[in-house]
Design a protein around this motif. Structure first.
Motif, mmCIF file in Angstrom:
data_model
loop_
_atom_site.group_PDB
_atom_site.id
_atom_site.type_symbol
_atom_site.label_atom_id
_atom_site.label_comp_id
_atom_site.label_asym_id
_atom_site.label_seq_id
_atom_site.Cartn_x
_atom_site.Cartn_y
_atom_site.Cartn_z
ATOM 1 N N GLU A 31 0.824 -1.216 0.000
ATOM 2 C CA GLU A 31 0.000 0.000 0.000
ATOM 3 C C GLU A 31 0.858 1.266 0.000
ATOM 4 O OE1 GLU A 31 -3.202 -0.109 -0.598
ATOM 5 O OE2 GLU A 31 -2.963 -2.286 -0.667
ATOM 6 N N LEU A 32 1.922 1.304 0.784
ATOM 7 C CA LEU A 32 2.781 2.484 0.780
ATOM 8 C C LEU A 32 3.475 2.656 -0.575
ATOM 9 C CD1 LEU A 32 4.238 2.179 4.382
ATOM 10 C CD2 LEU A 32 2.831 4.071 3.522
ATOM 11 N N ASN A 33 3.896 1.554 -1.167
ATOM 12 C CA ASN A 33 4.533 1.643 -2.484
ATOM 13 C C ASN A 33 3.545 2.052 -3.573
ATOM 14 O OD1 ASN A 33 6.968 0.960 -1.369
ATOM 15 N ND2 ASN A 33 6.929 -1.181 -2.032
ATOM 16 N N SER A 34 2.276 1.652 -3.405
ATOM 17 C CA SER A 34 1.268 2.016 -4.410
ATOM 18 C C SER A 34 0.995 3.517 -4.416
ATOM 19 C CB SER A 34 -0.035 1.255 -4.155
ATOM 20 O OG SER A 34 -0.712 1.754 -3.008
ATOM 21 N N SER A 46 -1.947 10.756 -4.326
ATOM 22 C CA SER A 46 -3.281 10.251 -4.012
ATOM 23 C C SER A 46 -3.496 8.851 -4.571
ATOM 24 C CB SER A 46 -4.342 11.197 -4.571
ATOM 25 O OG SER A 46 -4.233 11.279 -5.981
ATOM 26 N N GLY A 47 -4.465 8.158 -3.980
ATOM 27 C CA GLY A 47 -4.810 6.836 -4.456
ATOM 28 C C GLY A 47 -5.659 6.088 -3.454
ATOM 29 N N GLU A 48 -6.005 4.862 -3.809
ATOM 30 C CA GLU A 48 -6.782 4.007 -2.920
ATOM 31 C C GLU A 48 -5.851 3.360 -1.890
ATOM 32 O OE1 GLU A 48 -10.235 0.740 -3.572
ATOM 33 O OE2 GLU A 48 -8.256 0.096 -4.271
ATOM 34 N N TRP A 49 -6.332 3.272 -0.653
ATOM 35 C CA TRP A 49 -5.617 2.588 0.425
ATOM 36 C C TRP A 49 -6.476 1.419 0.861
ATOM 37 C CZ3 TRP A 49 -0.880 2.972 2.791
ATOM 38 C CH2 TRP A 49 -0.716 2.323 4.009
ATOM 39 N N ARG A 50 -6.009 0.226 0.605
ATOM 40 C CA ARG A 50 -6.783 -0.966 0.970
ATOM 41 C C ARG A 50 -6.517 -1.324 2.436
ATOM 42 N NH1 ARG A 50 -5.762 -5.529 -3.395
ATOM 43 N NH2 ARG A 50 -3.595 -4.977 -2.895
ATOM 44 N N THR A 51 -7.571 -1.710 3.133
ATOM 45 C CA THR A 51 -7.461 -1.978 4.569
ATOM 46 C C THR A 51 -7.414 -3.457 4.921
ATOM 47 O OG1 THR A 51 -9.866 -1.921 4.858
ATOM 48 C CG2 THR A 51 -8.669 0.171 5.104
ATOM 49 N N TYR A 52 -7.782 -4.344 4.009
ATOM 50 C CA TYR A 52 -7.677 -5.787 4.254
ATOM 51 C C TYR A 52 -8.478 -6.219 5.483
ATOM 52 C CZ TYR A 52 -3.676 -5.051 1.135
ATOM 53 O OH TYR A 52 -2.868 -4.684 0.073
#
Length: 438
Positions: A352-355, A376-382
């Protein structure tokens, strides 16, 4: 078993340095231990200011399924243990490690079979150590299961005695056996054989809570805990604030150059979240503990850190988010075991940090974080509440961070979004940002 509906959430950016006082709800770790011990006591207990979240609701329902009476009146819960535990349906563990690891040793006290299930994601969480331990203690586990779902058959009162385990993947295996050990005929003699156990303060918390209820525990020998058989006294308790859940709010002060106070921070505690004081100081923040609570004031720069978080590994996601905004490379060590938490937290943080443009590399036992300009972007929480908290911290200073699901915060802090928005709204009012927009 049902999983909560996903709720996408645009993480709000901080329009001004955060200035807030935030009341944090009760400790999940303390609440669920208090519930278990009250359920095994010789009389009723009252728990005040317990955390009301998905994990603690699952624990209350699990204990009710074993015949425990629990009545809730505002911030007070009265727990009435039955004369004999009984089986009554399937225990839903959700994604709660404390439920899936604390309740089976209690279910072994039932004269009959108890089934356990949970969220699909929970099937990947390690349970082999606990189930093998119960097998050593004479409890039958159906089909030699090593993870959820499973069914075990208790004997009413297991013999107990010596049990050897490798608890290097989770301290909860030790705590789960400790909590029930006094009810076994011979007590329990737990011996750890393996790499160092993570999160030792959680075991120390368990031992202290047992002793407060009159249980004899000998932990004088490293990697060994001996619990004498005997009664567990009822005890009325008030629960401390959850210090780990304070992490994103205190981090907000550090990353925005603001000031956040958490009232009722204990001067002495066994909660691993108390490590935040030293961690945030290493990042360069000013930290003060006074009668008003714990106050963190962010300065003009975030310093890099080199941290061993073995004893407070649940802080890793928020700490990683702060490190990604620091002045140069940081290292987080001692947390390889969190690959088996709600999700593989190391893989998730790396991806996520690399994305978002970061440069993060996994190591055998942690992360190396090279700060870069992120976007900016989506942060997935799993489905992981700690990942959601980390995404919220990043969203304070990076435009248009959208969490794919914020509902997972219900696990330990259903009030998170409301408290977060109140923190930012109050900061904007004090700075005049809201008026300037109008």
């Amino acid at each position: 078993m049902s999983t909560p509906q996903q709720q996408p959430w645009p993480a709000p950016i901080a329009q001004a340095p955060v200035e807030a006082t935030v009341l944090i709800p009760g400790s999940k770790s303390e609440t669920n231990r208090a519930l278990v011990l009250a359920a095994l006591a010789t009389g009723p207990s009252v728990i005040t200011d317990g955390l009301d979240s998905r994990d603690t609701r699952l624990m209350r329902d699990a204990l009710r399924a074993l015949g425990v009476g629990i009545t809730e009146a505002g911030n007070q819960w009265t727990v009435q243990p039955p004369s004999t535990l009984s089986a009554g349906g399937t225990v839903d563990c959700g994604l709660a490690g404390t439920v899936m690891r604390f309740v089976p040793p209690i279910a072994a006290l039932v004269n009959g079979s108890v089934s356990f299930d949970g969220d699909e994601q929970a099937y990947a969480r390690p349970m082999d150590v606990m189930l093998a331990a119960l097998d050593q203690l004479g409890v039958t586990v159906e089909d030699q299961a090593t993870s959820l779902p499973f069914t075990l058959t208790g004997t009413g009162r297991p013999a107990g005695g010596v049990v050897t385990i490798d608890a290097s993947s989770s301290s909860q295996f030790v705590s789960g056996l400790l909590l029930a050990g006094a009810k076994y005929a011979e007590g329990i003699d737990i011996r750890h054989d393996g790499e160092p156990i993570p999160s030792l303060p959680h075991i120390e918390m368990t031992v202290a809570m047992l002793r407060a209820r009159g249980v004899q525990v000998d932990d004088s020998e490293p990697d060994r805990w001996v619990v004498a058989p005997g009664p567990i006294r009822p005890l009325d308790v008030s629960i401390e604030p959850d210090l780990s859940n304070a992490a994103p709010f205190l981090a907000a002060a550090a990353v925005t150059g603001g000031t956040v106070t958490i009232p009722h921070w204990p001067t002495r505690t066994l909660q691993p979240g108390d490590h935040l004081r030293g961690i945030l100081e290493q990042f360069g923040a000013e930290v003060r503990l006074t009668e008003a609570g714990l106050t963190v004031h962010g300065t003009d720069q975030l310093h890099h850190v080199d941290l061993d978080l073995r004893e407070a590994s649940e802080l890793t996601p928020v700490v990683a988010a702060v490190a990604a905004l620091a002045n140069t490379t940081s290292h987080i060590r001692g947390v390889g075991h969190i690959r088996g938490h709600e999700t593989d937290r190391l893989a998730a943080l790396e991806f996520e940090l690399n994305s978002l443009g970061g440069h993060v590399v996994q190591t055998d036992d942690g992360l190396t974080i090279h700060p870069r300009l992120m976007y900016s972007g989506e942060w997935r929480t799993y489905a992981d509440h700690r990942l959601a908290q980390a995404g919220a911290v990043l969203g304070l200073v990076i435009d248009d961070i959208v969490l794919d699901d914020v509902s997972c915060v219900d696990k330990t802090m259903p009030e998170f979004v409301t408290l977060w928005q109140q923190m930012l709204a109050g900061s904007e009012r004090r700075s005049g940002v809201a008026e300037a927009r109008e």
